[in-house]
Design an enzyme around this catalytic site. Structure first.
Site, PDB file in Angstrom:
ATOM      1  N   LYS A   1       0.964  -1.039  -0.019  1.00  0.00           N
ATOM      2  CA  LYS A   1       0.034  -0.072  -0.206  1.00  0.00           C
ATOM      3  C   LYS A   1       1.072   1.287  -0.062  1.00  0.00           C
ATOM      4  O   LYS A   1       2.025   1.097   0.685  1.00  0.00           O
ATOM      5  CB  LYS A   1      -0.797  -0.249   1.275  1.00  0.00           C
TER       6      LYS A   1
ATOM      7  N   SER B   1      -9.616   1.676   3.379  1.00  0.00           N
ATOM      8  CA  SER B   1      -8.770   2.602   2.196  1.00  0.00           C
ATOM      9  C   SER B   1      -7.738   1.672   1.623  1.00  0.00           C
ATOM     10  O   SER B   1      -7.315   2.351   0.547  1.00  0.00           O
ATOM     11  CB  SER B   1      -7.966   3.807   3.287  1.00  0.00           C
TER      12      SER B   1
ATOM     13  N   SER C   1      -9.318  -0.814   7.365  1.00  0.00           N
ATOM     14  CA  SER C   1      -8.942  -0.549   6.063  1.00  0.00           C
ATOM     15  C   SER C   1      -8.459  -1.733   5.503  1.00  0.00           C
ATOM     16  O   SER C   1      -8.250  -1.696   4.099  1.00  0.00           O
ATOM     17  CB  SER C   1      -8.011   0.626   5.977  1.00  0.00           C
TER      18      SER C   1
HETATM   19  N1  GLN Z   1     -12.934   4.388   7.458  1.00  0.00           N
HETATM   20  C1  GLN Z   1     -12.047   4.688   8.073  1.00  0.00           C
HETATM   21  C2  GLN Z   1     -11.412   6.054   8.132  1.00  0.00           C
HETATM   22  O1  GLN Z   1     -11.545   6.799   7.218  1.00  0.00           O
HETATM   23  C3  GLN Z   1     -10.636   3.781   7.614  1.00  0.00           C
HETATM   24  C4  GLN Z   1      -9.306   3.973   8.220  1.00  0.00           C
HETATM   25  C5  GLN Z   1      -8.127   3.049   7.845  1.00  0.00           C
HETATM   26  O2  GLN Z   1      -8.358   1.796   8.434  1.00  0.00           O
HETATM   27  N2  GLN Z   1      -7.301   3.423   7.446  1.00  0.00           N
HETATM   28  O3  GLN Z   1     -10.892   6.490   9.157  1.00  0.00           O
END
Ligand code: GLN
Length: 483
Positions: A74, A149, A173
């Site tokens: 990532k 994400s 995420s």
């Molecule tokens: N949807 C969560 C956020 O926006 C996901 C965050 C993550 O795990 N990076 O904070």
């Protein structure tokens, strides 16, 4: 389900395929693909590592299980000399000068890095749509998102671009995109994998995780990266190998289901979860319905704490120390304002504003402090439940992958879709998503298991037993990793 890594390893040592042919075949496929899964592809470096592995094999030298195996990272994981953008215009040209610890370990094992995968900007989002580098679409339906994400990581593994991907999980995420793409998504215990080189979003919640096609693949990679790192104070590492414990089974294990997570679920989802529960029962587990009222606190607590930490972590991107430098002939303050206004997207700005608000004088006690106290009660509620059960089973989301555009138009509703996932981060626990069905629209659907801290071997042995019993029926959509 046969492990992708182990099958490829066999092919490499039997010389049915070379590491170079495998990697170059994947790059050729990636070039035909319109999906913006990768922000940066690392073809030359990948082929050069692959050729070295091939030479070893030709010379009759032994190779490790991860050696020559294609994978991805990532793009919020630092890679020495390779652009690392966090999906943001702010870091569009950023070249780290060191490797993330997890990548350092995999690199030593001879992993073949295909590239850096797309993500919501700084990990903030649940659909991949807040990325500055375009939206990854679901490889099975271009009108749907792949989740977020870690959108690119999930789409890469589903598409067969690598045997596994490293993602990050601050509030779901790794698990949510893995669920949307019908993959195994492992979020390790906070501290199991070093966070060094993971560009911080919310440091007390961030954890590197693994997306893979099978439980065995996730276990293999987890064992390789769950090592203590002297340069990360929160790193604990792990000594027990999950691979060895994978086949322990479920006899005598108690799985708890918080009743709050079953209320108001769409019928299709409830049915898929019921079928998963029946399977665990058939495998010898005892199922117990429990109550965990504290779960309803998780959503506001998470969004207060994550935003507060984000606001402070992202303070360094002023275009002077780090990040995008705008054209500006004004004062230093004007310059910084312009750098940050241009460099960050709308969702990141929303989080920074929210974070600074909850940290500000006059509001700190009402929001930030209160959220810290409630975080403690969520941790305690988990600890109490784990006095009675070995594992918890919950949904990951209410539905399969959502439509493109939904998240951008409905910020708060999208935050709400994270509600089954974020309590795990607040408590620092390990969790894994395992596919358990397809919905009417044909898209995969998964459930989630949660274990006590550092009990990854219990978690993965349950997931493995489930996957074996399901015998591949929930994995028919996966594309082979092949030339
Ligand atoms: N949807 C969560 C956020 O926006 C996901 C965050 C993550 O795990 N990076 O904070």
């Amino acid at each position: 389900m046969k492990s992708v890594i182990l099958s490829l390893h066999e092919k490499l040592i039997n010389q049915t395929v070379t590491a170079e042919a495998l990697a170059s075949g994947l790059f050729a496929k990636m070039k035909q693909d319109q999906n913006p899964i990768f922000i940066t592809k690392t073809e030359d470096a990948a082929l050069s590592v692959a050729r070295k592995v091939d030479k070893k094999i030709q010379n009759g030298e032994p190779i490790g299980l991860l050696e020559g195996i294609p994978m991805s990272l990532k793009d919020n994981l630092s890679t020495d000399g390779i652009r690392t953008t966090c999906g943001s215009k702010m870091l569009a040209d950023y070249l780290p000068i060191y490797d993330a610890h997890a990548w350092e370990l995999l690199k030593k094992e001879g992993a073949v890095l295909l590239g850096k995968t797309n993500l919501d900007e700084f990990g903030m989002g649940s659909s991949g749509e807040t990325s500055y580098f375009g939206t990854v679409f679901h490889p099975m339906d271009a009108n749907k998102v792949a989740g977020g994400s870690s959108s690119g990581a999930a789409a890469a593994v589903l598409s067969g671009y690598g045997a596994y991907a490293l993602g990050t999980d601050t509030g779901g995420s790794v698990r949510q995109p893995a669920a949307f793409c019908g993959l195994v998504g492992l979020k390790p215990t906070y501290g199991a994998v070093s966070r060094r080189g993971l560009i911080a979003y919310a440091s007390s919640l961030d954890q590197i995780g693994i997306l893979a096609q099978t439980v065995t693949d996730a276990a293999l990679v987890f064992d390789a990266i769950a090592k203590k790192d002297e340069k990360d104070d929160t790193s604990v590492g792990r000594t027990k190998k999950t691979m060895d414990a994978r086949t322990f089974g479920l006899h005598g294990k108690v799985i708890g289901i918080p009743e709050e997570t079953r209320q108001g679920l769409p019928e299709e989802t409830a049915k898929a979860l019921d079928a998963a529960v029946d399977r665990y029962r058939a495998l010898g587990a005892e199922i117990r319905i429990l109550s965990m009222p504290e779960l309803s606190l998780a959503l506001p607590v998470y969004y207060i704490l994550a935003s507060a930490e984000a606001a402070s972590n992202l303070g360094r991107y002023d275009g002077i120390r780090f990040g995008h430098r705008a054209d500006c002939s004004g004062t230093l303050t004007e310059q910084i304002i312009k750098n940050r206004s241009e460099g960050f997207g709308a969702e990141v700005k929303r989080r920074i504003l929210l974070g600074n608000f909850v940290l500000s004088k006059g509001y700190y006690d009402d929001y930030y402090r209160k959220a810290q106290l409630l975080r403690r009660s969520i941790r305690k509620a988990f600890a109490d439940l784990f006095g009675k059960v070995d594992l918890l089973l919950t949904p990951v989301t209410d539905t399969a992958a959502f439509a493109r555009g939904f998240a951008l138009e409905n910020a708060v509703d999208t935050y709400r879709t994270d509600r089954y996932n974020i309590a795990v981060n607040l408590a620092g626990l390990p969790a894994v998503t395992v596919p358990c069905g397809y919905q009417k629209d044909g898209l995969p659907f998964a459930h989630q298991l949660i274990a006590p801290a550092f009990a990854e071997e219990v978690l993965l042995s349950a997931a493995y037993a489930f996957e074996e019993a399901a015998n591949g029926v929930y994995q028919t959509h996966l594309r082979e990793v092949t030339t």
